[in-house]
Design a protein around this motif. Structure first.
Motif, PDB file in Angstrom:
ATOM      1  N   LEU A 158       0.745  -1.216  -0.252  1.00  0.00           N
ATOM      2  CA  LEU A 158      -0.321  -0.145  -0.132  1.00  0.00           C
ATOM      3  C   LEU A 158       0.351   1.356  -0.103  1.00  0.00           C
ATOM      4  N   ASP A 202      -6.874   4.405   2.501  1.00  0.00           N
ATOM      5  CA  ASP A 202      -6.092   3.064   2.687  1.00  0.00           C
ATOM      6  C   ASP A 202      -6.933   2.127   3.492  1.00  0.00           C
ATOM      7  N   ARG A 243      -8.232   0.610   0.907  1.00  0.00           N
ATOM      8  CA  ARG A 243      -7.274  -0.677  -0.092  1.00  0.00           C
ATOM      9  C   ARG A 243      -6.737  -1.707   0.297  1.00  0.00           C
TER      10      ARG A 243
END
Length: 203
Positions: free
Chosen positions: A152, A175, A178
């Motif tokens: 990431l 994030d 993600r």
């Protein structure tokens, strides 16, 4: 796992730090009550990565290695470790903890590889990832967490314990989304392999 992590994400997205801390506290053992938002996000992402290995990919890997019996043995050892781990239960917990460490030795690294496989645009040096993974207290948990950090491009930190991918930026609520996508992709990849192996064995 996904629901708890998404609760942290939603709270951070609406700038409800107290709610995010409370939601993260249901996922991790660390004290989240005073953590800033970026470390709350970090805690959630680390938990997603670690549980991806322990609860999803490791059972599938043991199923591939030895069928349902091997998967059952793994889950029993992992659950017993969670209930009576040696860090909190003295000598009684040492046996399941050491057994869990041994059974997760390969799956944790397989999880790291699977996370990187579903994030092909992430330029990750395995040597750097391995160095970060070894900085954690656990011989195995650091691998999926470090892989997620590098995949990431974020810095994952547990105060007073470890920093993973220190060159990365601090994570935010996006994030977490993600990380969940990477976890879903890695799990899908592993279960596709397990299904293929199962069908091949039947033939």
């Amino acid at each position: 796992m996904f629901e708890h992590a998404d609760a942290v994400r939603r709270a951070l997205e609406r700038e409800d730090l107290a709610g995010a801390r409370a939601a993260a506290g249901r996922m991790v053992s660390r004290d989240t009550r005073e953590l800033p938002g970026e470390l709350v996000a970090s805690a959630a992402i680390e938990s997603v990565a670690e549980n991806l290995s322990d609860s999803v990919i490791a059972p599938a890997a043991w199923y591939l290695a030895g069928g349902l019996a091997a998967a059952y043995v793994y889950r029993a050892a992992n659950t017993l470790d969670a209930m009576a781990g040696y860090r909190s239960r003295g000598r009684f917990g040492m046996v399941p903890a050491r057994l869990d460490d041994a059974l997760n030795l390969v799956p944790a690294r397989v999880t790291a590889a699977a996370v990187l496989a579903v994030r092909p645009r992430a330029l990750v040096r395995w040597r750097s990832l391995a160095r970060d993974a070894r900085s954690t207290a656990s011989p195995n948990a650091g691998w999926p967490m470090a892989a997620m950090a590098h995949a990431l491009g974020v810095r994952l930190e547990k105060r007073g314990h470890h920093v993973l991918h220190g060159a990365g930026r601090y994570p935010g609520h996006g994030d977490i989304r993600r990380a969940l996508g990477a976890a879903a992709g890695a799990a899908g990849l592993m279960y596709a392999l397990a299904l293929a192996a199962s069908l091949g064995a039947r033939r």
